[in-house]
Write an enzyme that holds these catalytic residues in place. Structure first.
Site, short mmCIF file in Angstrom:
data_model
loop_
_atom_site.label_atom_id
_atom_site.label_comp_id
_atom_site.label_asym_id
_atom_site.label_seq_id
_atom_site.Cartn_x
_atom_site.Cartn_y
_atom_site.Cartn_z
N TYR A 151 0.84 -1.20 0.00
CA TYR A 151 0.00 0.00 0.00
C TYR A 151 0.87 1.25 0.00
O TYR A 151 0.63 2.19 -0.78
CB TYR A 151 -0.93 -0.01 1.22
CG TYR A 151 -1.91 1.14 1.25
CD1 TYR A 151 -3.08 1.09 0.50
CD2 TYR A 151 -1.67 2.27 2.02
CE1 TYR A 151 -3.99 2.14 0.52
CE2 TYR A 151 -2.57 3.33 2.04
CZ TYR A 151 -3.73 3.26 1.29
OH TYR A 151 -4.62 4.31 1.31
N LYS A 155 0.78 4.03 -3.17
CA LYS A 155 0.39 5.43 -2.98
C LYS A 155 1.57 6.37 -3.22
O LYS A 155 1.38 7.51 -3.65
CB LYS A 155 -0.19 5.62 -1.58
CG LYS A 155 -1.54 4.92 -1.38
CD LYS A 155 -2.60 5.41 -2.37
CE LYS A 155 -3.97 4.86 -2.09
NZ LYS A 155 -4.99 5.38 -3.02
#
Length: 246
Positions: A151, A155
């Site tokens: 993650y 991002k």
């Protein structure tokens, strides 16, 4: 009516941050196309917001659905002024326990889908020499925390994509900016936020004294999507109650 006459695509527009953006953008005068996999959620949003919303049931990981999203939006509204790349997923595990398929899924949803939709919309914006992208990243694109490497990386990659887009297309009247939310109360974080002890501990890192709500993020998106931010591009804006001020 800060978006009067504008048309927008908002991915994941039927819930959470996407829903808040849909409501706020329509209130500001925009017409909005939203896409998601849950037909009932999309229909509920359209009923709540009104006839300014075009609903498209589809999966952003499928090229045919992306093509249909863009073509139906153009057919309905005649143009695409704004894209809010909001859809995403959160999952985590230690790096040495992360399965290849789980890594690929997060990258596919959080980064590849953004690239694929952006690539399809850009030619229309280039012809008109006008357009705005707003990407929903995360404070975990700016900093890293343990246990969610995939993650974090997805991002962070989105922020570099944002900067690349701003640099490459700014001379064509196209802007790109990203919003980096802190912890926000949404369906995606609902289970996590049930842990009261954990939330009490985490709240110490938020100088403003609370976690976010979807409207906090939508307000930032509205600014970046509007002409009020016409001199702003390539920015990664934390909306995090001061978390990254540490």
């Amino acid at each position: 009516m800060r978006l009067k006459g504008k048309s927008a695509i908002i991915t994941g527009g039927g819930s959470g941050i996407g829903l808040a953006c849909t409501q706020l953008f329509c209130d500001a005068g925009a017409k909005v196309a939203i896409i998601g996999r849950r037909k009932d959620r999309l229909e509920s949003t359209a009923k709540e917001v009104g006839d300014q919303v075009l609903t498209i049931v589809g999966d952003l990981t499928k090229d045919n659905d992306l093509d249909r999203l863009v073509s139906e939006t153009i057919n309905e509204f005649g143009k695409i002024d704004i894209v809010v790349n909001n859809s995403g997923m959160f999952a985590g595990s230690p790096i040495h326990e992360t399965q290849d398929k789980d890594w690929d899924t997060i990258m596919d949803i959080n980064m590849r889908c953004v690239f694929q939709l952006t690539k399809r919309v850009l030619p229309y914006m280039m012809v008109r020499k006008s357009g705005t992208f707003v990407h929903i990243s995360s404070i975990l694109g700016l900093i890293a925390v343990p246990g969610v490497a995939a993650y974090n990386v997805s991002k962070g990659a989105l922020l570099q994509f944002n900067r690349s887009l701003a640099m490459e297309y700014g001379s064509m009247g196209i802007r790109s900016n990203a919003v980096c939310p802190g912890l926000v109360k949404t369906e995606m974080t609902e289970e996590l936020m049930k842990d009261e002890a954990l939330m009490k501990e985490w709240s110490k890192d938020y100088p403003i004294g609370r976690f976010g709500v979807p409207e906090d993020i939508a307000n930032a998106c509205l600014y970046l999507a509007s002409d009020e931010s016409s001199f702003v591009t390539g920015v990664s804006l934390p909306v995090d109650g001061g978390f990254t001020a540490h």
